[in-house]
Design a protein around this motif. Structure first.
Motif, PDB file in Angstrom:
ATOM      1  N   THR A  33       0.841  -1.199   0.044  1.00 45.61           N
ATOM      2  CA  THR A  33      -0.023   0.039  -0.144  1.00 45.61           C
ATOM      3  C   THR A  33       0.777   1.327  -0.067  1.00 45.61           C
ATOM      4  O   THR A  33       2.106   1.220   0.501  1.00 45.61           O
ATOM      5  CB  THR A  33      -0.672   0.083   1.395  1.00 45.61           C
ATOM      6  N   PRO A  34       0.403   2.571  -0.551  1.00 50.75           N
ATOM      7  CA  PRO A  34       1.193   3.883  -0.525  1.00 50.75           C
ATOM      8  C   PRO A  34       1.095   4.408   0.829  1.00 50.75           C
ATOM      9  O   PRO A  34       1.696   5.348   0.989  1.00 50.75           O
ATOM     10  CB  PRO A  34       0.542   4.471  -1.493  1.00 50.75           C
ATOM     11  N   ASP A  35       0.322   3.882   1.679  1.00 49.93           N
ATOM     12  CA  ASP A  35      -0.267   4.888   2.792  1.00 49.93           C
ATOM     13  C   ASP A  35      -0.168   3.773   4.082  1.00 49.93           C
ATOM     14  O   ASP A  35      -1.154   4.330   5.382  1.00 49.93           O
ATOM     15  CB  ASP A  35      -1.616   5.652   2.743  1.00 49.93           C
ATOM     16  N   SER A  36       0.408   2.919   4.401  1.00 53.84           N
ATOM     17  CA  SER A  36       0.342   2.130   5.586  1.00 53.84           C
ATOM     18  C   SER A  36       0.845   3.040   6.823  1.00 53.84           C
ATOM     19  O   SER A  36       1.865   3.842   6.618  1.00 53.84           O
ATOM     20  CB  SER A  36       1.335   1.110   5.501  1.00 53.84           C
ATOM     21  N   GLY A  67      -1.187  -7.210   2.489  1.00 57.15           N
ATOM     22  CA  GLY A  67      -2.393  -6.571   2.347  1.00 57.15           C
ATOM     23  C   GLY A  67      -2.206  -5.447   1.224  1.00 57.15           C
ATOM     24  O   GLY A  67      -1.084  -4.868   1.337  1.00 57.15           O
ATOM     25  N   ALA A  68      -3.320  -5.249   1.006  1.00 56.74           N
ATOM     26  CA  ALA A  68      -3.280  -4.018  -0.122  1.00 56.74           C
ATOM     27  C   ALA A  68      -4.051  -2.934   0.027  1.00 56.74           C
ATOM     28  O   ALA A  68      -4.347  -2.127  -0.839  1.00 56.74           O
ATOM     29  CB  ALA A  68      -3.427  -4.754  -1.677  1.00 56.74           C
ATOM     30  N   GLU A  69      -4.690  -3.002   1.180  1.00 60.26           N
ATOM     31  CA  GLU A  69      -5.470  -1.928   1.602  1.00 60.26           C
ATOM     32  C   GLU A  69      -5.205  -1.507   3.276  1.00 60.26           C
ATOM     33  O   GLU A  69      -5.084  -2.269   4.080  1.00 60.26           O
ATOM     34  CB  GLU A  69      -6.988  -1.912   1.496  1.00 60.26           C
ATOM     35  N   SER A  70      -4.732   0.015   3.271  1.00 57.08           N
ATOM     36  CA  SER A  70      -4.456   0.096   4.601  1.00 57.08           C
ATOM     37  C   SER A  70      -5.739   0.311   5.597  1.00 57.08           C
ATOM     38  O   SER A  70      -6.657   1.166   5.195  1.00 57.08           O
ATOM     39  CB  SER A  70      -3.809   1.519   4.490  1.00 57.08           C
ATOM     40  N   LEU A  86      -6.776  -5.470  -6.190  1.00 62.13           N
ATOM     41  CA  LEU A  86      -6.140  -6.466  -6.937  1.00 62.13           C
ATOM     42  C   LEU A  86      -5.058  -6.000  -7.686  1.00 62.13           C
ATOM     43  O   LEU A  86      -4.175  -6.754  -8.078  1.00 62.13           O
ATOM     44  CB  LEU A  86      -7.599  -7.095  -7.826  1.00 62.13           C
ATOM     45  N   GLN A  87      -5.401  -4.767  -8.286  1.00 54.87           N
ATOM     46  CA  GLN A  87      -4.368  -4.339  -9.166  1.00 54.87           C
ATOM     47  C   GLN A  87      -2.932  -4.239  -8.343  1.00 54.87           C
ATOM     48  O   GLN A  87      -1.831  -4.484  -8.894  1.00 54.87           O
ATOM     49  CB  GLN A  87      -4.561  -2.782  -9.871  1.00 54.87           C
ATOM     50  N   ARG A  88      -2.992  -3.864  -7.004  1.00 55.96           N
ATOM     51  CA  ARG A  88      -1.837  -3.996  -6.278  1.00 55.96           C
ATOM     52  C   ARG A  88      -1.488  -5.340  -5.736  1.00 55.96           C
ATOM     53  O   ARG A  88      -0.221  -5.587  -5.694  1.00 55.96           O
ATOM     54  CB  ARG A  88      -2.239  -3.056  -4.932  1.00 55.96           C
ATOM     55  N   VAL A 103       1.021 -18.041   2.886  1.00 53.27           N
ATOM     56  CA  VAL A 103       0.679 -16.589   2.598  1.00 53.27           C
ATOM     57  C   VAL A 103      -0.974 -16.583   3.028  1.00 53.27           C
ATOM     58  O   VAL A 103      -1.807 -17.328   2.609  1.00 53.27           O
ATOM     59  CB  VAL A 103       0.789 -16.345   0.806  1.00 53.27           C
ATOM     60  N   SER A 104      -1.077 -15.372   3.876  1.00 52.02           N
ATOM     61  CA  SER A 104      -2.426 -14.990   4.184  1.00 52.02           C
ATOM     62  C   SER A 104      -2.886 -13.772   3.439  1.00 52.02           C
ATOM     63  O   SER A 104      -1.773 -12.967   3.261  1.00 52.02           O
ATOM     64  CB  SER A 104      -2.436 -15.032   5.627  1.00 52.02           C
ATOM     65  N   ILE A 105      -4.065 -13.556   3.144  1.00 56.31           N
ATOM     66  CA  ILE A 105      -4.519 -12.300   2.490  1.00 56.31           C
ATOM     67  C   ILE A 105      -5.175 -11.549   3.489  1.00 56.31           C
ATOM     68  O   ILE A 105      -6.183 -11.896   3.976  1.00 56.31           O
ATOM     69  CB  ILE A 105      -5.357 -12.761   1.018  1.00 56.31           C
ATOM     70  N   ASP A 106      -4.789 -10.434   3.645  1.00 57.50           N
ATOM     71  CA  ASP A 106      -5.353  -9.596   4.668  1.00 57.50           C
ATOM     72  C   ASP A 106      -6.301  -8.578   3.686  1.00 57.50           C
ATOM     73  O   ASP A 106      -5.898  -7.551   3.117  1.00 57.50           O
ATOM     74  CB  ASP A 106      -4.273  -8.603   5.210  1.00 57.50           C
ATOM     75  N   SER A 107      -7.597  -8.801   3.811  1.00 57.88           N
ATOM     76  CA  SER A 107      -8.693  -8.166   2.932  1.00 57.88           C
ATOM     77  C   SER A 107     -10.023  -8.330   3.940  1.00 57.88           C
ATOM     78  O   SER A 107     -10.394  -9.301   4.132  1.00 57.88           O
ATOM     79  CB  SER A 107      -8.636  -8.536   1.595  1.00 57.88           C
ATOM     80  N   MET A 108     -10.915  -7.226   3.834  1.00 58.91           N
ATOM     81  CA  MET A 108     -12.077  -7.069   4.232  1.00 58.91           C
ATOM     82  C   MET A 108     -13.129  -7.323   2.990  1.00 58.91           C
ATOM     83  O   MET A 108     -14.320  -7.359   3.321  1.00 58.91           O
ATOM     84  CB  MET A 108     -12.424  -5.974   4.944  1.00 58.91           C
ATOM     85  N   LYS A 109     -12.676  -7.651   2.042  1.00 52.02           N
ATOM     86  CA  LYS A 109     -13.496  -7.700   0.739  1.00 52.02           C
ATOM     87  C   LYS A 109     -13.659  -9.069   0.165  1.00 52.02           C
ATOM     88  O   LYS A 109     -12.575  -9.942  -0.176  1.00 52.02           O
ATOM     89  CB  LYS A 109     -13.042  -6.890  -0.219  1.00 52.02           C
ATOM     90  N   SER A 110     -14.625  -9.965   0.101  1.00 45.75           N
ATOM     91  CA  SER A 110     -14.818 -11.283  -0.433  1.00 45.75           C
ATOM     92  C   SER A 110     -14.231 -11.496  -1.624  1.00 45.75           C
ATOM     93  O   SER A 110     -13.629 -12.505  -1.932  1.00 45.75           O
ATOM     94  CB  SER A 110     -16.141 -11.657  -0.159  1.00 45.75           C
ATOM     95  N   ALA A 111     -14.525 -10.594  -2.551  1.00 44.69           N
ATOM     96  CA  ALA A 111     -13.953 -10.907  -3.755  1.00 44.69           C
ATOM     97  C   ALA A 111     -12.488 -10.910  -3.929  1.00 44.69           C
ATOM     98  O   ALA A 111     -11.783 -11.765  -4.837  1.00 44.69           O
ATOM     99  CB  ALA A 111     -14.572  -9.449  -4.996  1.00 44.69           C
ATOM    100  N   VAL A 112     -11.891 -10.014  -3.440  1.00 46.15           N
ATOM    101  CA  VAL A 112     -10.262  -9.937  -2.990  1.00 46.15           C
ATOM    102  C   VAL A 112      -9.899 -11.319  -2.594  1.00 46.15           C
ATOM    103  O   VAL A 112      -8.901 -11.853  -2.998  1.00 46.15           O
ATOM    104  CB  VAL A 112      -9.934  -8.763  -2.300  1.00 46.15           C
ATOM    105  N   VAL A 113     -10.437 -11.657  -1.446  1.00 43.35           N
ATOM    106  CA  VAL A 113     -10.037 -12.904  -0.758  1.00 43.35           C
ATOM    107  C   VAL A 113     -10.233 -14.157  -1.733  1.00 43.35           C
ATOM    108  O   VAL A 113      -9.481 -15.005  -2.067  1.00 43.35           O
ATOM    109  CB  VAL A 113     -10.769 -13.037   0.599  1.00 43.35           C
TER     110      VAL A 113
END
Length: 281
Positions: A33-36, A67-70, A86-88, A103-113
């Motif tokens: 992410t650009p803003d962690s 994770g790709a979203e702060s 997803l682009q990230r 690898v674990s995916i840190d996301s709150m969006k089911s589509a991303v997961v």
């Protein structure tokens, strides 16, 4: 009152391997992410992200959490669309998974997961504990994946009993998981240090972590660089290594089976030394 479930178990092969060792597994944080809040976008570049993943694995990380979203446990980050997330992730996730560590995916969006689990991730890490995205539980169940269920709140309320709130939240999450067909043995619980809590409540959650063991499920703690440390000794996120290690060693003593950290080498060393000393007592 905290509900009591079965004894801790992990019949999923990824979790079984992670929890087989006597000490806690170490999860290395990789923010693309650009803003962690913690590392200021240092690994937003895919090449830098892959290099950091290699570094953390060499330092002893048992899991890489991407994770790709702060989610910024405090403050108000700009919302990120699923497509932006997803682009990230696309230039990074499969390459990191190919390094060999889970690898674990840190996301709150089911589509991303869903995409990440198909692209090489083995674990879902939901900071809203299956309670924000209505499709999250069924996506995870469909992929037969383990899930980290984290406690969260939209805002901190200093008036509440935080341990009662965590217990009630987990009870709701476990009901959602059961209804979707996620076995209890695929679930890890995370009290969400710093999320929806005052610094004092984060300290309480750490001090009383052992109470959550009555759920009978593995516990994950991520206290790395969190704001509660600054409430004790004023410091910026990258100056909180000592406080992070202290919290993680005590969390391991209280039963945490996974420690999530930005500082893998130092955390691995601290946990191993604490374990070696504990074995002599």
């Amino acid at each position: 009152m905290i509900a009591t479930l079965a004894r801790p178990s992990a019949d999923h092969p990824v979790l079984s391997a992670l929890l087989a060792r006597p000490g806690p597994a170490v999860m290395g944080v990789l923010n693309v992410t650009p803003d962690s809040f913690s590392d200021g976008g240092r690994f937003f570049d895919p090449g830098q992200a892959l290099a950091q993943a290699r570094r953390m694995i060499a330092e002893g990380a048992d899991i890489i959490d991407i994770g790709a979203e702060s989610t910024r446990p405090y403050g108000a980050p700009q919302p990120v669309s699923a497509e932006e997330e997803l682009q990230r992730l696309r230039p990074v996730l499969a390459a990191v998974a190919a390094l060999g560590a889970p690898v674990s995916i840190d996301s709150m969006k089911s589509a991303v997961v869903a995409w990440a689990l198909e692209a090489g991730a083995g674990i879902a890490n939901d900071v809203w504990g299956l309670q924000r995205d209505p499709d999250m539980a069924k996506v995870i169940a469909a992929h037969n994946a383990p899930v980290i269920v984290m406690h969260n709140r939209d805002r901190a309320d200093p008036a509440i009993d935080i341990m009662q709130d965590i217990a009630a939240f987990f009870t709701r999450s476990l009901d959602l998981a059961s209804r979707a067909g996620i076995p209890a043995s695929h679930i890890v619980l995370d009290p969400g240090i710093g999320f929806g809590k005052t610094p004092e409540q984060s300290i309480t959650a750490l001090a009383r972590l052992g109470e959550l063991r009555t759920f009978g499920l593995p516990l994950l703690v991520g206290a790395s660089r969190k704001r509660f440390i600054s409430s004790i000794t004023p410091s910026e996120p990258d100056q909180r290594l000592g406080g992070s290690i202290a919290a993680h060693v005590l969390a391991a003593r209280s039963g945490a089976r996974i420690i999530r950290t930005h500082d893998v080498a130092e955390t691995v060393q601290a946990l191993r030394v604490a374990e070696a000393i504990g074995d002599r007592s």
